[in-house]
Design an enzyme around this catalytic site. Sequence first.
Site, PDB file in Angstrom:
ATOM      1  N   CYS A   2     -31.885 -10.973 -19.133  1.00 47.18           N
ATOM      2  CA  CYS A   2     -31.610  -9.629 -19.634  1.00 47.18           C
ATOM      3  C   CYS A   2     -32.428  -9.513 -20.910  1.00 47.18           C
ATOM      4  O   CYS A   2     -32.874 -10.517 -21.453  1.00 47.18           O
ATOM      5  CB  CYS A   2     -30.139  -9.457 -20.013  1.00 47.18           C
ATOM      6  SG  CYS A   2     -29.024  -9.522 -18.610  1.00 47.18           S
ATOM      7  N   ARG A  27     -37.537  -8.042 -18.169  1.00 45.26           N
ATOM      8  CA  ARG A  27     -36.462  -9.048 -18.100  1.00 45.26           C
ATOM      9  C   ARG A  27     -35.244  -8.564 -17.318  1.00 45.26           C
ATOM     10  O   ARG A  27     -34.309  -9.318 -17.076  1.00 45.26           O
ATOM     11  CB  ARG A  27     -35.999  -9.419 -19.519  1.00 45.26           C
ATOM     12  CG  ARG A  27     -37.093  -9.968 -20.397  1.00 45.26           C
ATOM     13  CD  ARG A  27     -36.544 -10.305 -21.773  1.00 45.26           C
ATOM     14  NE  ARG A  27     -35.515 -11.309 -21.692  1.00 45.26           N
ATOM     15  CZ  ARG A  27     -35.722 -12.613 -21.677  1.00 45.26           C
ATOM     16  NH1 ARG A  27     -36.950 -13.074 -21.737  1.00 45.26           N
ATOM     17  NH2 ARG A  27     -34.717 -13.453 -21.607  1.00 45.26           N
ATOM     18  N   TRP A  74     -30.067  -7.390 -16.172  1.00 46.97           N
ATOM     19  CA  TRP A  74     -30.386  -7.960 -14.865  1.00 46.97           C
ATOM     20  C   TRP A  74     -29.061  -8.527 -14.384  1.00 46.97           C
ATOM     21  O   TRP A  74     -28.614  -9.570 -14.851  1.00 46.97           O
ATOM     22  CB  TRP A  74     -31.450  -9.050 -15.018  1.00 46.97           C
ATOM     23  CG  TRP A  74     -31.781  -9.766 -13.752  1.00 46.97           C
ATOM     24  CD1 TRP A  74     -31.405 -11.025 -13.400  1.00 46.97           C
ATOM     25  CD2 TRP A  74     -32.577  -9.278 -12.681  1.00 46.97           C
ATOM     26  NE1 TRP A  74     -31.920 -11.339 -12.179  1.00 46.97           N
ATOM     27  CE2 TRP A  74     -32.645 -10.290 -11.702  1.00 46.97           C
ATOM     28  CE3 TRP A  74     -33.240  -8.075 -12.447  1.00 46.97           C
ATOM     29  CZ2 TRP A  74     -33.346 -10.134 -10.518  1.00 46.97           C
ATOM     30  CZ3 TRP A  74     -33.941  -7.933 -11.265  1.00 46.97           C
ATOM     31  CH2 TRP A  74     -33.992  -8.960 -10.320  1.00 46.97           C
ATOM     32  N   ASN A 100     -27.136 -12.100 -23.108  1.00 46.59           N
ATOM     33  CA  ASN A 100     -28.007 -12.567 -22.025  1.00 46.59           C
ATOM     34  C   ASN A 100     -27.570 -13.984 -21.697  1.00 46.59           C
ATOM     35  O   ASN A 100     -27.559 -14.841 -22.580  1.00 46.59           O
ATOM     36  CB  ASN A 100     -29.469 -12.547 -22.507  1.00 46.59           C
ATOM     37  CG  ASN A 100     -30.394 -13.241 -21.541  1.00 46.59           C
ATOM     38  OD1 ASN A 100     -30.140 -13.271 -20.342  1.00 46.59           O
ATOM     39  ND2 ASN A 100     -31.477 -13.796 -22.060  1.00 46.59           N
ATOM     40  N   GLY A 101     -27.180 -14.220 -20.448  1.00 47.81           N
ATOM     41  CA  GLY A 101     -26.751 -15.564 -20.065  1.00 47.81           C
ATOM     42  C   GLY A 101     -25.578 -15.469 -19.108  1.00 47.81           C
ATOM     43  O   GLY A 101     -25.326 -14.404 -18.530  1.00 47.81           O
ATOM     44  N   GLU A 485     -47.345 -20.188   4.001  1.00 48.48           N
ATOM     45  CA  GLU A 485     -47.117 -19.497   2.733  1.00 48.48           C
ATOM     46  C   GLU A 485     -48.372 -19.570   1.852  1.00 48.48           C
ATOM     47  O   GLU A 485     -48.754 -18.584   1.210  1.00 48.48           O
ATOM     48  CB  GLU A 485     -45.894 -20.119   2.029  1.00 48.48           C
ATOM     49  CG  GLU A 485     -45.580 -19.612   0.644  1.00 48.48           C
ATOM     50  CD  GLU A 485     -45.392 -18.103   0.536  1.00 48.48           C
ATOM     51  OE1 GLU A 485     -45.284 -17.410   1.556  1.00 48.48           O
ATOM     52  OE2 GLU A 485     -45.391 -17.610  -0.607  1.00 48.48           O
ATOM     53  N   LYS A 489     -50.467 -16.256   0.490  1.00 44.67           N
ATOM     54  CA  LYS A 489     -50.702 -16.005  -0.937  1.00 44.67           C
ATOM     55  C   LYS A 489     -52.189 -15.834  -1.208  1.00 44.67           C
ATOM     56  O   LYS A 489     -52.596 -14.948  -1.948  1.00 44.67           O
ATOM     57  CB  LYS A 489     -50.126 -17.182  -1.735  1.00 44.67           C
ATOM     58  CG  LYS A 489     -49.568 -16.809  -3.050  1.00 44.67           C
ATOM     59  CD  LYS A 489     -48.072 -16.615  -3.077  1.00 44.67           C
ATOM     60  CE  LYS A 489     -47.601 -15.550  -2.133  1.00 44.67           C
ATOM     61  NZ  LYS A 489     -46.168 -15.448  -2.044  1.00 44.67           N
ATOM     62  N   GLU A 492     -53.380 -12.479   0.107  1.00 44.39           N
ATOM     63  CA  GLU A 492     -52.761 -11.361  -0.591  1.00 44.39           C
ATOM     64  C   GLU A 492     -53.427 -11.037  -1.924  1.00 44.39           C
ATOM     65  O   GLU A 492     -53.616  -9.868  -2.256  1.00 44.39           O
ATOM     66  CB  GLU A 492     -51.290 -11.739  -0.827  1.00 44.39           C
ATOM     67  CG  GLU A 492     -50.417 -10.667  -1.398  1.00 44.39           C
ATOM     68  CD  GLU A 492     -48.962 -11.137  -1.532  1.00 44.39           C
ATOM     69  OE1 GLU A 492     -48.700 -12.364  -1.496  1.00 44.39           O
ATOM     70  OE2 GLU A 492     -48.086 -10.277  -1.694  1.00 44.39           O
ATOM     71  N   HIS A 508     -57.276 -26.778  19.614  1.00 40.32           N
ATOM     72  CA  HIS A 508     -57.061 -25.829  20.714  1.00 40.32           C
ATOM     73  C   HIS A 508     -57.740 -24.484  20.455  1.00 40.32           C
ATOM     74  O   HIS A 508     -57.380 -23.482  21.055  1.00 40.32           O
ATOM     75  CB  HIS A 508     -55.560 -25.637  20.953  1.00 40.32           C
ATOM     76  CG  HIS A 508     -54.886 -26.909  21.377  1.00 40.32           C
ATOM     77  ND1 HIS A 508     -55.073 -27.473  22.625  1.00 40.32           N
ATOM     78  CD2 HIS A 508     -54.082 -27.761  20.695  1.00 40.32           C
ATOM     79  CE1 HIS A 508     -54.384 -28.608  22.698  1.00 40.32           C
ATOM     80  NE2 HIS A 508     -53.780 -28.804  21.534  1.00 40.32           N
ATOM     81  N   LYS A 607     -44.392  -4.078  -4.254  1.00 34.84           N
ATOM     82  CA  LYS A 607     -43.437  -5.177  -4.459  1.00 34.84           C
ATOM     83  C   LYS A 607     -42.257  -5.067  -3.497  1.00 34.84           C
ATOM     84  O   LYS A 607     -41.789  -6.050  -2.962  1.00 34.84           O
ATOM     85  CB  LYS A 607     -42.948  -5.160  -5.913  1.00 34.84           C
ATOM     86  CG  LYS A 607     -42.000  -6.290  -6.270  1.00 34.84           C
ATOM     87  CD  LYS A 607     -42.712  -7.625  -6.276  1.00 34.84           C
ATOM     88  CE  LYS A 607     -41.797  -8.796  -6.512  1.00 34.84           C
ATOM     89  NZ  LYS A 607     -42.386 -10.063  -6.037  1.00 34.84           N
TER      90      LYS A 607
HETATM   91  O1  M6R Z   1     -38.218  -8.353  -1.226  1.00 37.65           O
HETATM   92  P1  M6R Z   1     -38.447  -9.141   0.030  1.00 37.65           P
HETATM   93  O2  M6R Z   1     -38.260 -10.608  -0.173  1.00 37.65           O
HETATM   94  O3  M6R Z   1     -37.645  -8.647   1.193  1.00 37.65           O
HETATM   95  O4  M6R Z   1     -39.973  -8.915   0.378  1.00 37.65           O
HETATM   96  C1  M6R Z   1     -40.524  -9.437   1.545  1.00 37.65           C
HETATM   97  C2  M6R Z   1     -42.032  -9.385   1.538  1.00 37.65           C
HETATM   98  O5  M6R Z   1     -42.464  -8.052   1.421  1.00 37.65           O
HETATM   99  C3  M6R Z   1     -42.633 -10.205   0.407  1.00 37.65           C
HETATM  100  O6  M6R Z   1     -42.207 -11.530   0.451  1.00 37.65           O
HETATM  101  C4  M6R Z   1     -44.172 -10.189   0.476  1.00 37.65           C
HETATM  102  O7  M6R Z   1     -44.606 -10.869   1.605  1.00 37.65           O
HETATM  103  C5  M6R Z   1     -44.756 -10.802  -0.804  1.00 37.65           C
HETATM  104  N1  M6R Z   1     -45.597  -9.860  -1.447  1.00 37.65           N
HETATM  105  C6  M6R Z   1     -45.524 -12.039  -0.575  1.00 37.65           C
HETATM  106  O8  M6R Z   1     -46.005 -12.592  -1.751  1.00 37.65           O
END
Ligand code: M6R
Length: 612
Positions: A2, A27, A74, A100-101, A485, A489, A492, A508, A607
């Site tokens: 927070c 935060r 938060w 905060n905590g 993963e 990344k 992305e 294959h 996001k």
């Molecule tokens: O908020 P969520 O975890 O549901 O989001 C899922 C995906 O949109 C999210 O993980 C996305 O793949 C990320 N940008 C990957 O880094």
Amino acid sequence: MCGIVGYTGPKEARAILIDGLKKLEYRGYDSAGVALQHDGLLEIHKAAGSVADLEKTLVDNSNAVNVGIGHTRWATHGRPTDENAHPHCSCCKEIALVHNGIIENHQTLRKWLAEEADHKFSSETDTEVLVHLIEEYYEGDLLESVRKAVARIEGSFALVVVSSREPGRLVCARQDSPLIIGLGDGENLVASDIPALLAHTRKTKVLEDGDFASITSEGVEISDAEGKLLDKEIFEITWDIEAAEKGGYDHFMLKEIMEQPAAVKETLRQRIDTASGKVNLSELNFTTEELTSLEKIHIVACGTAYHAGILGKAVIEKIAKVSVEVDVASEFRYREPLLTENQLLIVISQSGETADTLAALRLARQKGLKVLAITNVVGSSVSREADEVFYTWAGPEIAVASTKAYLTQLIALYLFALYLAETRGRIDSAVYDELVSGLKALPGHIKTVLSEENLAKLHTYCDHLSRWDSAFFVGRNLDYPVAMEGALKLKEISYIHAEAYAAGELKHGPLALIVEGIPVIALITQKAVSDKTLSNIQEVNARGGAVFAITREGFDEIASQVESVFYLPPANDILAPVLSVVPTQLIAYYAALARGSSVDKPRNLAKSVTVE
Ligand code: M6R
């Protein structure tokens, strides 16, 4: 997480508090509030939503306000509502506090305050007990009453308190949550982080665990729990405002990667009983009967959270011996899954707002399944609609690329798997104990992965990687979801086309794409299959591919067979993915930097994806 801010001095405090809170919104941003001290009283304004929503409630400027405290929240205990927003007030409305905590023993204290001392509570928060405790001990000196209240508290806190009976004074205390005092000229401030102070001063004093402070416009006194005055050095800030919001890092993504040891620690906190060494998930209301009669688990999620789910499947099947199916949320409904009441759906979502994940949750509930949500956001749609919620305490994740949320999702899945395995009586006690102690060691091991020497090594590797438009990630067994993963990344944020393959699948088809120098990142942390992965690496080497291996200490035979190698600290096979994903996050970060792409806000992405 927070954000806290406090001001005392000759200036108009409303604007200073609001501006400070806006700087701290990274935060926490689900609700906000201020307590303004003037004319012998406290005026409180609180609002669910952003600091801008709070600002709209501060239209009446007719009273001159020179002292106040503010908070951007938060949520941890209690949904993000007006009532649960800080500041919280004592019964007599003469004391207000921002915190905060987490107050771990809040339930016991709340019971005592309500039953023995007749205090009336008006929120669901853990924080509110603190302000009532301070009121209970108040005998004319706010600092003394804060000391007495803090002595009864277990948990973490940064707190700032103000009382209408003590004009011009702010009182602070800190344990395990940050608090920094800004030293001005005839004015003083306090805040959770430097961005809220920078417009006013660059001179600061940093409170340490166990410190208390009394702040007026004329001066600052810092003392310990016994009241002994402490002499603190003045720390001069050299960062600019933009860098300060990111804690001195160039990007939120890097900051969030570096926060992972703390995020993992926070997610584990209170979920492993110190005395018994057992996983304690009393926050979940599953009956033993529900868990023992479970026939199948479905895990549904998107993107990074889906990759956590694939790993979760392997872990749950290995240690709890329950069959698990994993789906990307956008496919789940359309494949007409066979859903019956003796099954459990686990949805994983950092934001808790992903539309496809929510749709899967609703379908499962319609079919009579119980739903467990693993999410990072208290009060999110997923958390409200699920039957049970397991919060990952990663703190706000701002960068679009998910890093610390992913690691804490893994921790949630490990803890759930252990809890399930123990309830069903399916785990050997030595294996159980080894996993629990391995989990506890993870924050320290992640810190080691993030050492300067390791960062430099990965940075150098990315000079090679960033010149390519294509790369491969390979791994077997638990290394394979980590490869997926890592590839996501890299795509992305660096826009390098990256594919993940189960190492045994290369021959294959994809082997046709291996040409001289092409970057292949190989994950090799699983003892049982490391020789097999090494054979696949030989197939890549024979075609000129440049292999960068991520492995762990003790796998000594690998170094001589690859172009370069990155060693992780020792870890149990099952827990190794928590460590091995960290270098892949940094590889994506440094490759994106080298290619000049927008790290925190990659093109075409958002996001939180609230459309199907
Ligand atoms: O908020 P969520 O975890 O549901 O989001 C899922 C995906 O949109 C999210 O993980 C996305 O793949 C990320 N940008 C990957 O880094």
